[in-house]
Design a protein around this motif. Structure first.
Motif: not given
Length: 272
Positions: A65-69, A75-76, A100-101, A106-108
């Motif tokens: 699974y791949m995503g942001a926010g 997905g994680v 990453g984890d 936290n927003p990266v």
């Protein structure tokens, strides 16, 4: 490429700060009721994706699974629940989040804008043609996900996508595009709400159906769940009592000795 971002459209509700708590809660619930119906319309596409994942996983393939926010976190989350629920090693369903984890809490900054990083991470996991990559993005525009799907597809890897907008750039890179149209969010653009709820439902559907087809469920029970606390040991013991007709303590001892309901019942049947 211009397309309509339904997930970013203004809320159907005005002056939220002037509403009572009860009104806010009822409004949100009213919107949430639309989610299951939107997911229902996606079943043919979910079916198409799962039906292609199962034979790949039977040969040792994995789901990424791949995503942001929010999408990345969900997905994680789904990936992390597979080992305790189905007793699968944590290497079978892997959630990757932009940044990453640390991005789980936290927003990266700018992590999701790196179009190359996603594919680099997949290569670090030794991605191959038995694997499946599923991109998750409410907007359907996350560069981190789009770049990874594009490269995966070029390498003959099965790709899927889950978005809340029709005809998105992400969907264009997926073999199977799941487009769950839940409409504008209660707080405009807040895709952690309906979009996130719908994504969670679809992820549950994908992995649960895959794991059932992989033989990790018997009847309707989690016979391979990890015995990580007293509640789960008790649940597993009761499954054995029900199936084998043994006294509780004997069933519990059998379960703890063998580590899972399936292994315990298989051992008992072979030796009695």
């Amino acid at each position: 490429m211009s397309f309509v971002k339904i997930s970013e459209q203004p809320s159907l509700y005005e002056n939220l700060e002037k509403k009572s708590v009860r009104e806010i809660l009822e409004d949100i619930n009213q919107e949430d009721q639309k989610v299951a119906l939107a997911v229902q319309k996606c079943i043919p596409q979910i079916d198409k994706l799962v039906s292609q994942i199962v034979p790949r996983m039977q040969e040792g393939g994995r789901i990424f699974y791949m995503g942001a926010g929010t999408s990345g976190r969900l997905g994680v989350l789904d990936a992390s629940e597979i080992p305790p629920t189905f007793g699968m090693p944590p290497t079978y369903v892997i959630g990757l989040i932009a940044g990453g984890d640390i991005a789980l809490r936290n927003p990266v900054e700018n992590a999701e804008d790196d179009e190359k990083r996603g594919w680099e991470e997949l290569q670090e996991h030794g991605i191959n043609e038995k694997d499946t990559v599923i991109g998750i993005a409410a907007s359907g525009t996350t560069p981190y996900v789009i770049g990874a799907l594009r490269e995966a597809r070029k390498h003959g890897i099965l790709t899927g996508s889950i978005s809340s907008n029709p005809d998105s750039p992400m969907a264009a890179e997926a073999d199977v595009a799941i487009e769950m149209i839940v409409g504008p969010e209660y707080v405009s653009g807040s895709s952690r709400m309906k979009s996130g709820t719908g994504q969670k439902m679809i992820l549950n559907m994908i992995t649960t159906s895959v794991m059932i087809k992989m033989g990790r469920v018997k009847g309707n029970k989690m016979v391979n769940m990890q015995l990580s606390n007293k509640k789960l040991v008790d649940r597993g013991t009761n499954m054995i009592v029900e199936e084998l007709g043994l006294p509780y303590e004997e069933a519990k001892e059998l379960l703890i000795t063998h580590g899972s309901v399936k292994k315990a019942t298989d051992f008992y049947k072979q030796n009695h």
